[in-house]
Design an enzyme around this catalytic site. Sequence first.
Site, PDB file in Angstrom:
ATOM      1  N   THR A  77       0.847  -1.191   0.000  1.00  0.00           N
ATOM      2  CA  THR A  77       0.000   0.000   0.000  1.00  0.00           C
ATOM      3  C   THR A  77       0.882   1.240   0.000  1.00  0.00           C
ATOM      4  OG1 THR A  77      -1.687  -1.192   1.260  1.00  0.00           O
ATOM      5  CG2 THR A  77      -1.867   1.203   1.196  1.00  0.00           C
ATOM      6  N   ALA A 101       7.465  -2.443  -0.050  1.00  0.00           N
ATOM      7  CA  ALA A 101       7.924  -2.095  -1.396  1.00  0.00           C
ATOM      8  C   ALA A 101       6.859  -1.243  -2.053  1.00  0.00           C
ATOM      9  CB  ALA A 101       8.189  -3.345  -2.225  1.00  0.00           C
ATOM     10  N   HIS A 136      -1.797   4.614 -14.571  1.00  0.00           N
ATOM     11  CA  HIS A 136      -2.434   3.549 -13.799  1.00  0.00           C
ATOM     12  C   HIS A 136      -3.938   3.550 -14.026  1.00  0.00           C
ATOM     13  CE1 HIS A 136       1.369   3.419 -11.519  1.00  0.00           C
ATOM     14  NE2 HIS A 136       0.998   2.182 -11.207  1.00  0.00           N
ATOM     15  N   HIS A 137      -4.565   2.486 -13.560  1.00  0.00           N
ATOM     16  CA  HIS A 137      -6.019   2.334 -13.645  1.00  0.00           C
ATOM     17  C   HIS A 137      -6.736   3.428 -12.847  1.00  0.00           C
ATOM     18  CE1 HIS A 137      -5.733   0.657  -9.540  1.00  0.00           C
ATOM     19  NE2 HIS A 137      -4.666   0.020 -10.012  1.00  0.00           N
ATOM     20  N   LYS A 140      -6.923   3.665  -8.855  1.00  0.00           N
ATOM     21  CA  LYS A 140      -5.779   3.991  -7.999  1.00  0.00           C
ATOM     22  C   LYS A 140      -6.022   5.330  -7.322  1.00  0.00           C
ATOM     23  CE  LYS A 140      -0.743   4.091  -7.817  1.00  0.00           C
ATOM     24  NZ  LYS A 140      -0.763   3.205  -6.631  1.00  0.00           N
ATOM     25  N   THR A 147       5.678   3.969  -6.806  1.00  0.00           N
ATOM     26  CA  THR A 147       6.787   3.591  -7.680  1.00  0.00           C
ATOM     27  C   THR A 147       7.419   4.821  -8.328  1.00  0.00           C
ATOM     28  OG1 THR A 147       5.772   1.454  -8.136  1.00  0.00           O
ATOM     29  CG2 THR A 147       7.423   2.231  -9.717  1.00  0.00           C
TER      30      THR A 147
END
Length: 239
Positions: A77, A101, A136-137, A140, A147
Site C-alpha cells: 500500500t 515495497a 495507472h487504472h 488507484k 513507484t
Amino acid sequence: MKIALIGYGKMGKEIEKIAQSRGHEIVARIDPIATGESFEDGGFETADVAIEFTTPKVAFSNYRKCFEYNKPVVSGTTGWLDKLPEIKKACSEEGQTFFYASNFSVGVNILFELNRYLSKIMNDRDEYDVEMTEVHHTQKLDAPSGTAISLAEDIIENIDRKKQWKLDKAEKDSDLVIKAVREGEVPGIHTVRYESDVDEITIHHSAKSRKGFALGAVLAAEFAAKNKGFLGMKDMLKF
C-alpha cells in the site's frame, strides 16, 4: 506457510492464486466489505505472515494491529509514508518485521537499478532535462504512484540540478516533473525520459497484468517469514 490477506480486492485475489499455487494456505481474508472478516475472527492468529494491500487511510492501523499479534507484515500500500519512521521504530525497538515495497514486481525493481545507474551518469550531462510519466487504472487513489516517487527520489539523490519532484507541472528548472495519468484498467506504466536538443534517452516499464506484482508479494512473504526487521526488495533480490 499460512498467510493472512488484508485486503481482498483484485490484488488480494491475485496474491491468493499465486500463494496457493506455491503450496501456501490462506487462513484469513480480512476485508470489511469483500469478506466481512476481521482480525478477531480466529484465522489471523494462526498466520505465519500477513500480506496487506488496502488503502492509505487504513494501512497504518492494519500494520499496528498485525504488530499486536507479532505477525510479520508485507505491504504494498502506498500513500502513507509519513508514518514510516514509526514502522521502522517498531521494527528496531519492538522486534517487529515489516517488508515494504512501492512495487513488488521484479521487473520494476530492475528498472529501479537502471534508473539509479543512469541518473548517476546524467548528473554531469546538463544538456539533458529529465521528466517522468506514470499511468495507472482509474481505481488507484494516490498520485503520483509510490513507484514513481521511488524513481524520482533516486533521480533527485543523484542529479544535483534536480531538488524536488512536482506533480504534472514544474515551477522552476530544479523541479522534476511527474505526469500522472489515470485511465482504464492499466496495471502500471512508468517512464523516465531524458531529452536534449539532439536526442532522447528513455527507460520504461509496462506491466501486462497484476501477476508480476502478486508473485513478488508472495516471494516477499516467504522472505519475511524467515527474516527479521525492516525489509525491502533490495534485501531479497540482492541486486
